[in-house]
Design a protein around this motif. Structure first.
Motif, PDB file in Angstrom:
ATOM      1  N   GLY A 307       0.782  -1.226   0.000  1.00 25.00           N
ATOM      2  CA  GLY A 307       0.000   0.000   0.000  1.00 25.00           C
ATOM      3  C   GLY A 307       0.816   1.279   0.000  1.00 25.00           C
ATOM      4  N   VAL A 308       2.128   1.158  -0.156  1.00 24.84           N
ATOM      5  CA  VAL A 308       3.003   2.341  -0.204  1.00 24.84           C
ATOM      6  C   VAL A 308       3.222   2.707  -1.666  1.00 24.84           C
ATOM      7  N   LYS A 309       2.837   3.910  -2.055  1.00 25.32           N
ATOM      8  CA  LYS A 309       3.005   4.344  -3.442  1.00 25.32           C
ATOM      9  C   LYS A 309       4.455   4.750  -3.679  1.00 25.32           C
ATOM     10  N   ALA A 310       5.240   3.780  -4.097  1.00 26.97           N
ATOM     11  CA  ALA A 310       6.673   3.987  -4.312  1.00 26.97           C
ATOM     12  C   ALA A 310       6.996   3.885  -5.796  1.00 26.97           C
ATOM     13  N   ALA A 330      11.594  15.633  -6.936  1.00 23.24           N
ATOM     14  CA  ALA A 330      11.512  16.051  -5.535  1.00 23.24           C
ATOM     15  C   ALA A 330      10.296  16.934  -5.275  1.00 23.24           C
ATOM     16  N   ASN A 331       9.880  17.667  -6.283  1.00 19.54           N
ATOM     17  CA  ASN A 331       8.692  18.515  -6.136  1.00 19.54           C
ATOM     18  C   ASN A 331       7.393  17.717  -6.141  1.00 19.54           C
ATOM     19  N   ARG A 332       7.463  16.434  -6.565  1.00 19.30           N
ATOM     20  CA  ARG A 332       6.256  15.615  -6.693  1.00 19.30           C
ATOM     21  C   ARG A 332       6.094  14.609  -5.563  1.00 19.30           C
ATOM     22  N   VAL A 333       7.162  14.298  -4.848  1.00 18.50           N
ATOM     23  CA  VAL A 333       7.092  13.245  -3.832  1.00 18.50           C
ATOM     24  C   VAL A 333       7.353  13.801  -2.440  1.00 18.50           C
ATOM     25  N   LYS A 334       6.987  13.001  -1.434  1.00 23.15           N
ATOM     26  CA  LYS A 334       7.169  13.419  -0.042  1.00 23.15           C
ATOM     27  C   LYS A 334       8.584  13.165   0.450  1.00 23.15           C
ATOM     28  N   ALA A 335       9.229  12.140  -0.100  1.00 17.50           N
ATOM     29  CA  ALA A 335      10.571  11.774   0.367  1.00 17.50           C
ATOM     30  C   ALA A 335      11.274  10.951  -0.701  1.00 17.50           C
ATOM     31  N   ILE A 336      12.600  10.900  -0.584  1.00 14.49           N
ATOM     32  CA  ILE A 336      13.438  10.168  -1.528  1.00 14.49           C
ATOM     33  C   ILE A 336      14.358   9.240  -0.742  1.00 14.49           C
ATOM     34  N   VAL A 337      14.542   8.027  -1.255  1.00 11.61           N
ATOM     35  CA  VAL A 337      15.452   7.048  -0.659  1.00 11.61           C
ATOM     36  C   VAL A 337      16.587   6.782  -1.637  1.00 11.61           C
ATOM     37  N   VAL A 338      17.826   6.826  -1.151  1.00  6.55           N
ATOM     38  CA  VAL A 338      18.997   6.600  -2.006  1.00  6.55           C
ATOM     39  C   VAL A 338      19.824   5.449  -1.432  1.00  6.55           C
ATOM     40  N   PRO A 339      19.777   4.255  -2.043  1.00  6.78           N
ATOM     41  CA  PRO A 339      20.678   3.168  -1.649  1.00  6.78           C
ATOM     42  C   PRO A 339      21.950   3.202  -2.498  1.00  6.78           C
ATOM     43  N   GLU A 340      23.094   3.120  -1.839  1.00  4.61           N
ATOM     44  CA  GLU A 340      24.382   3.098  -2.552  1.00  4.61           C
ATOM     45  C   GLU A 340      25.331   2.151  -1.851  1.00  4.61           C
ATOM     46  N   MET A 341      26.207   1.532  -2.636  1.00  7.99           N
ATOM     47  CA  MET A 341      27.252   0.690  -2.062  1.00  7.99           C
ATOM     48  C   MET A 341      28.494   1.528  -1.770  1.00  7.99           C
ATOM     49  N   ASN A 342      28.286   2.542  -0.954  1.00  8.32           N
ATOM     50  CA  ASN A 342      29.349   3.412  -0.454  1.00  8.32           C
ATOM     51  C   ASN A 342      28.800   4.117   0.779  1.00  8.32           C
ATOM     52  N   GLU A 377      11.925  -1.371   3.801  1.00  9.98           N
ATOM     53  CA  GLU A 377      11.729  -0.839   5.159  1.00  9.98           C
ATOM     54  C   GLU A 377      11.980   0.660   5.212  1.00  9.98           C
ATOM     55  N   VAL A 378      12.973   1.125   4.482  1.00  5.17           N
ATOM     56  CA  VAL A 378      13.246   2.570   4.461  1.00  5.17           C
ATOM     57  C   VAL A 378      12.135   3.297   3.703  1.00  5.17           C
ATOM     58  N   LEU A 379      11.637   2.702   2.634  1.00  3.56           N
ATOM     59  CA  LEU A 379      10.520   3.298   1.901  1.00  3.56           C
ATOM     60  C   LEU A 379       9.300   3.439   2.790  1.00  3.56           C
ATOM     61  N   ARG A 380       9.014   2.419   3.578  1.00  2.60           N
ATOM     62  CA  ARG A 380       7.854   2.465   4.465  1.00  2.60           C
ATOM     63  C   ARG A 380       8.026   3.555   5.525  1.00  2.60           C
ATOM     64  N   ARG A 381       9.243   3.696   6.001  1.00  2.00           N
ATOM     65  CA  ARG A 381       9.505   4.764   6.988  1.00  2.00           C
ATOM     66  C   ARG A 381       9.417   6.140   6.347  1.00  2.00           C
ATOM     67  N   ALA A 382       9.955   6.250   5.109  1.00  2.00           N
ATOM     68  CA  ALA A 382       9.938   7.533   4.407  1.00  2.00           C
ATOM     69  C   ALA A 382       8.523   7.967   4.056  1.00  2.00           C
ATOM     70  N   GLU A 383       7.653   6.985   3.772  1.00  2.00           N
ATOM     71  CA  GLU A 383       6.281   7.311   3.360  1.00  2.00           C
ATOM     72  C   GLU A 383       5.517   8.000   4.488  1.00  2.00           C
ATOM     73  N   LYS A 384       5.967   7.790   5.730  1.00  2.00           N
ATOM     74  CA  LYS A 384       5.309   8.400   6.883  1.00  2.00           C
ATOM     75  C   LYS A 384       5.842   9.805   7.183  1.00  2.00           C
TER      76      LYS A 384
END
Length: 385
Positions: A307-310, A330-342, A377-384
């Motif tokens: 139910g998370v619109k990601a 960024a102007n369209r969403v509530k939050a952004i998640v960035v996964p990186e191998m660094n 899990e980070v997406l679910r936290r960010a959605e809140k």
């Protein structure tokens, strides 16, 4: 299949490094200089066999400094030229990468990234050289860098690297993490006539009227190769349009460096490539590249089921950074998640472009890729948020 063919048309099961080598050959690369280093060695191994078969030249140099120098020389002699390395070797190439930028030498550098710093983790993948690609050498200049997320893109984007190098007379980079370099997947290689190839823009004036570093309207000068009958002076020093050193003139320095940057920045809309996945109605977005983007697709699907619109914005082009695209998202969403191998590189550029939109960073180190569940899990936290 006859190995003498320049383009190995058809469907193949290929390793990423091998697909990169075949993409280079399809693009017209006929000179390779390099030094073995994990996890890029398979590129050199493949090129050592294939260069002979297609009438090219393969040279194993004594180190990465010499490899980059040889590539620059080969390019000025008229060859499409490349090298391949990993993090420590990439560091050693940086001074000559700056020389290539200053002398506007088209060339391709492939970096199959691994964990760092120093010699780091020789057999473990990472995404830790992204900033080094843009800022590794001294001074101001701009480059072009692509980040493949599949073996097919190892082939396709290597060709694109050569095309961009020739179009803008600039060193270009293929930044593939070790997972993609060593991954085996199906690759479809089209017939040669269906592959877009960009050739070098040559002078249209006689030798006596040729000014080597006088740009056209696109800010890129036509390039005469050594041996073509044109007088060309090439130096890493600040130089005027004729290529002669002018280190004592601030105006010459400003105009030269400005052009080296602006020929990329002003054409960013033509260079930048991104891909969107389920972003149309997204409340939260993942921005990822390379191997992290593959786990992100699964994470986005899992989030939708919960139910998370990601959605996902995949960066195919890392440099020039797709600032406009990220800012619009960024102007369209509530939050952004960035996964990186660094421990935080592209995320800094995302934060800069996103401005007030919250950005959640998910680092991974030690050669272990992101799990979809971790990103979810980070997406679910960010959605809140």
């Amino acid at each position: 299949m006859t190995m003498q063919r320049e383009v190995l048309t058809g469907k193949h099961l290929m390793q990423g490094d091998v697909a990169c080598a075949e993409g280079a050959i399809a693009a017209g690369c006929r000179f390779f200089a390099g030094y073995p280093i994990t996890p890029a060695t398979e590129i050199a191994e493949r090129m050592s066999r294939r260069m002979v078969e297609v009438g090219g030249i393969y040279v194993q140099m004594e180190d990465e400094l010499a490899s980059m120098a040889a590539v620059i020389g080969a390019s000025w002699a008229g060859a499409k030229a490349m090298t391949a390395t990993s993090g420590p070797g990439f560091s050693l190439m940086q001074e000559n990468i700056g020389l290539a930028a200053m002398t506007e030498t088209p060339c391709v550098v492939v970096n199959i990234m691994r964990g760092a710093p120093s010699t780091g983790q020789p057999t473990e993948p990472g995404q830790q050289d992204v900033m080094q690609a843009q800022w590794g050498s001294h001074g101001d200049y701009d480059v072009i860098a692509f980040a493949p997320s599949s073996v097919q893109e190892m082939f396709n984007l290597t060709i694109e690297c050569f095309n961009m190098a020739e179009t803008y007379r600039v060193p270009t980079f293929l930044l593939a993490d070790g997972f993609i370099g060593h991954l085996w997947e199906r690759v479809i290689i089209p017939p040669p006539e269906e592959i877009k190839i960009v050739e070098r823009k040559k002078p249209t004036v006689p030798p006596e009227k040729y000014v080597p570093f006088r740009p056209d309207d696109d800010l890129v000068p036509p390039m005469a190769n050594f041996g073509d009958g044109y007088r060309v002076h090439v130096t890493g020093l600040t130089h005027d349009g004729h290529g002669y050193p002018r280190t004592d003139d601030p105006k010459v320095q400003f105009e030269l460096v400005q052009r080296l940057c602006e020929k990329i920045r002003k054409n960013a809309d033509k260079i930048v490539k991104t891909e969107e996945f389920m972003l149309e109605d997204a409340d939260v977005a993942v921005i990822a590249y390379g191997i992290a983007s593959r786990a992100s697709i699964s994470a986005v699907r899992k989030a939708r089921e919960a139910g998370v619109k990601a959605g996902l914005l995949r960066l195919v082009t890392v440099w020039p950074f797709p600032e406009k695209t990220v800012a619009e998202l960024a102007n369209r969403v509530k939050a952004i998640v960035v996964p990186e191998m660094n421990y935080g590189q592209v995320v800094r550029e995302v934060e800069r472009a996103a401005k007030e939109t919250p950005v959640y960073f998910l680092p991974k180190l030690g050669g272990e890729p992101h799990k979809p569940s971790e990103i979810f899990e980070v997406l679910r936290r960010a959605e809140k948020t």
